[in-house]
Design an enzyme around this catalytic site. Structure first.
Site, short mmCIF file in Angstrom:
data_model
loop_
_atom_site.label_atom_id
_atom_site.label_comp_id
_atom_site.label_asym_id
_atom_site.label_seq_id
_atom_site.Cartn_x
_atom_site.Cartn_y
_atom_site.Cartn_z
CG ASP A 110 -2.03 1.05 1.11
OD1 ASP A 110 -2.33 1.50 -0.02
OD2 ASP A 110 -2.57 1.44 2.16
CG HIS A 153 -2.98 -0.49 9.05
ND1 HIS A 153 -4.03 0.37 8.79
CD2 HIS A 153 -2.01 -0.16 8.16
CE1 HIS A 153 -3.71 1.16 7.79
NE2 HIS A 153 -2.48 0.86 7.39
NE ARG A 211 -1.60 11.70 6.64
CZ ARG A 211 -2.14 11.15 5.55
NH1 ARG A 211 -3.12 11.76 4.92
NH2 ARG A 211 -1.69 10.00 5.09
CG LEU A 212 -3.32 11.42 14.79
CD1 LEU A 212 -4.41 11.59 15.84
CD2 LEU A 212 -2.16 10.61 15.35
CG ASP A 213 -2.94 6.84 7.39
OD1 ASP A 213 -3.44 7.49 6.46
OD2 ASP A 213 -2.89 5.59 7.42
CD GLU A 232 -6.38 10.14 5.77
OE1 GLU A 232 -6.39 9.92 4.56
OE2 GLU A 232 -6.15 9.27 6.63
CG HIS A 281 -1.79 10.05 -0.49
ND1 HIS A 281 -2.16 11.09 0.32
CD2 HIS A 281 -1.94 8.92 0.24
CE1 HIS A 281 -2.54 10.61 1.49
NE2 HIS A 281 -2.41 9.30 1.48
CG ASP A 282 -5.77 8.27 0.15
OD1 ASP A 282 -5.01 7.35 -0.18
OD2 ASP A 282 -5.95 8.62 1.32
CD GLN A 302 -10.71 7.70 -2.99
OE1 GLN A 302 -10.91 8.09 -1.85
NE2 GLN A 302 -10.56 6.42 -3.28
NE ARG A 344 -5.65 4.10 -2.98
CZ ARG A 344 -5.51 3.76 -1.69
NH1 ARG A 344 -5.78 4.64 -0.74
NH2 ARG A 344 -5.10 2.56 -1.36
#
Length: 486
Positions: free
Chosen positions: A47, A85, A187-189, A229, A286-287, A339, A392
């Site tokens: 990913d 994760h 950044r809290l992904d 995010e 990026h998403d 998106q 993406r």
């Protein structure tokens, strides 16, 4: 007002951190910060780095923590804390797989039984929200026994139990590494998915907000700012805004497309009355290009309707020659993608309208951030998409130094870089205002004493003008070429 930044993959902008540093000291010097997307070991997993084997080290193919420390001396550095994760190839997970309860990492990874100690009903299990088709579990063999491990995103991305002491210890180890590398913003992904609460969809629940408060306090103790995010209903963004330093404004992006595609600005006007000021102002990321964030979710009306969202996808499909419909993925239980998987210049297919959207992004209160593909006016990378099969990837082109040099000569790219200079205007230290000047037109302005900066634009026949007043002297910049000379 805070400064401007760019969003990059370290390996896709010239190939490494050294090339990025040259850009920040040269043609991109007007930007004040940089968010480097996952650069941990390895950056090229399943990913694109969001499945790190080791979240505490820089992939040596890109550079070292010393490179980041040097960059942080001149630019505010943002990095990801992937909260939800880790990789199934991480040393922690492999150790737990081998030893089970005897592993020192026992409790770090979330299993079905942890969330459902008394068993889960069909209704409980199907209520969980997941941004991918299928269920959020993968069967792994752990100490000779088959276990159901939570995998909210991909089977190789094993969820962390953030409620367990091992989970918090894991996150603290990462924060210490980020702090040592000069990171100023964390950044809290994927934090919206991190807390699993039976009986709910487990996305942005009150339990999630409580965890956000807890981890924000922890990050502040390391003297770093917190960016959250969350792709969610706009009211959920408003709920989380007071809890952290920065949230993403994901709503302006679809509303700008709606305005351009329909020739109306009333929905933008409505959102400007609601949006908080502590926003990271983004369009493409990026998403992909988010649309869901402006629409109805869970029975709650959106800033635009479901039909209006569908129309945005239709126009985007037409403008991209049908390719966005091929590359965009519809999640489980949804009728539309989250998106548009295409580059913003491809979606808009009009240079002037595209730069208007960027100008609005830079004029709104908050901190503007530009994704590298959008900065370089990039087109869809259909070849990369065909190679990987990941939708993406059409918006994740690998730019060589020569391609970057060519992009920097484009009028559109020059105009976007000029907006970073515009943002340093003294009026941005004053008061923001806006007005609707016609069905398809608006005026955004900043005023501080005699200094004033105004953006006037219209969408039906795209045109815009920026008027600068400093110490009583007025200058007008019209169109893409005019803005590039600011």
């Amino acid at each position: 007002m805070a400064g401007t930044s760019i969003l990059v993959y370290a390996e896709r902008v010239g190939g490494n951190l050294s090339e990025i540093e040259k850009l920040l000291q040269g043609p991109l010097k007007d930007f004040d910060g940089i968010h480097v997307l996952p650069f941990f070991h390895p950056y090229d997993g399943d990913d694109a780095g969001f499945d790190p084997i080791d979240h505490t080290i820089v992939d040596p193919r890109l550079g070292t923590w010393s490179d980041f420390n040097r960059i942080s001396q001149t630019h505010e550095l943002t990095a990801d804390l992937i909260v939800n994760h880790a990789s199934n190839l991480s040393p922690e997970f492999l150790d737990w797989q081998e030893k089970g309860d005897a592993s020192e990492y026992n409790g770090l990874f979330l299993t079905f039984d942890t969330v459902f100690p008394n068993g889960g009903t069909e209704e409980m299990i199907t209520s969980f929200y997941r941004p991918r088709p299928g269920f959020p579990f993968t069967a792994y063999e752990v100490a000779g026994k088959r276990r159901l491990v939570w995998t909210t995103f991909m089977p190789s991305q094993v969820d962390v139990d953030i409620k367990h002491e091992q989970g918090m210890a894991y996150l603290k180890r990462i924060l210490e590494a980020l702090k040592s590398g000069g990171v100023k913003v964390v950044r809290l992904d994927a934090v919206g998915y991190a807390v699993k609460t039976p009986g709910t969809d487990s996305f942005m629940t009150k339990e999630t907000l409580e965890f956000v408060k807890e981890i924000t306090d922890l990050i502040h103790s390391y003297d770093m700012r917190v960016l959250v995010e969350v792709h969610a209903h706009y009211t959920q963004q408003l709920d989380i805004a007071p809890l952290v330093d920065l949230i993403y404004d994901f709503q302006t992006a679809p509303l700008l497309l709606h305005s351009f595609f329909t020739g109306t600005v009333d929905r933008l006007d409505n959102w400007f009355k609601l949006r908080p000021n502590n926003c990271l102002n983004v369009l493409d990321t990026h998403d992909g290009y988010g649309v869901i964030d402006g629409g109805p979710i869970g029975g709650r009306p959106g800033l635009i309707t479901q039909d209006e969202m569908a129309e945005i996808f239709k126009v985007a499909e037409r403008n991209t020659g049908g390719h966005s419909a091929i590359a965009s993925v519809i999640p489980q239980w949804f009728s539309l993608p989250h998106q548009i998987n295409a580059t913003l210049p491809n979606i808009v297919a009009n240079d002037t309208a595209y730069v208007i959207m960027r100008a609005v992004q830079f004029f709104l209160p908050g901190e503007p951030q530009v994704y590298y593909v959008g900065l370089f006016n990039g087109m869809d990378d259909q070849e990369l998409f065909r190679k990987t099969g990941q939708g993406r990837d059409v918006n994740r082109h690998n730019y060589t130094p020569d391609e970057i040099a060519q992009a920097l000569e484009q009028p559109v790219t020059k105009a976007i870089i000029a907006l970073a200079r515009v943002r340093k205007h003294p009026a941005f230290e004053g008061q923001f205002g806006w007005s609707v000047t016609g069905e398809d037109s608006m005026e955004l302005s900043w005023t501080k004493g005699e200094d004033k900066l105004t953006l006037s634009f219209a969408f039906k026949n795209p045109k815009f003008r920026i008027t600068s007043v400093i110490n009583g002297e007025s200058t007008v910049y019209e169109g893409v070429e005019g803005l590039a000379s600011f």
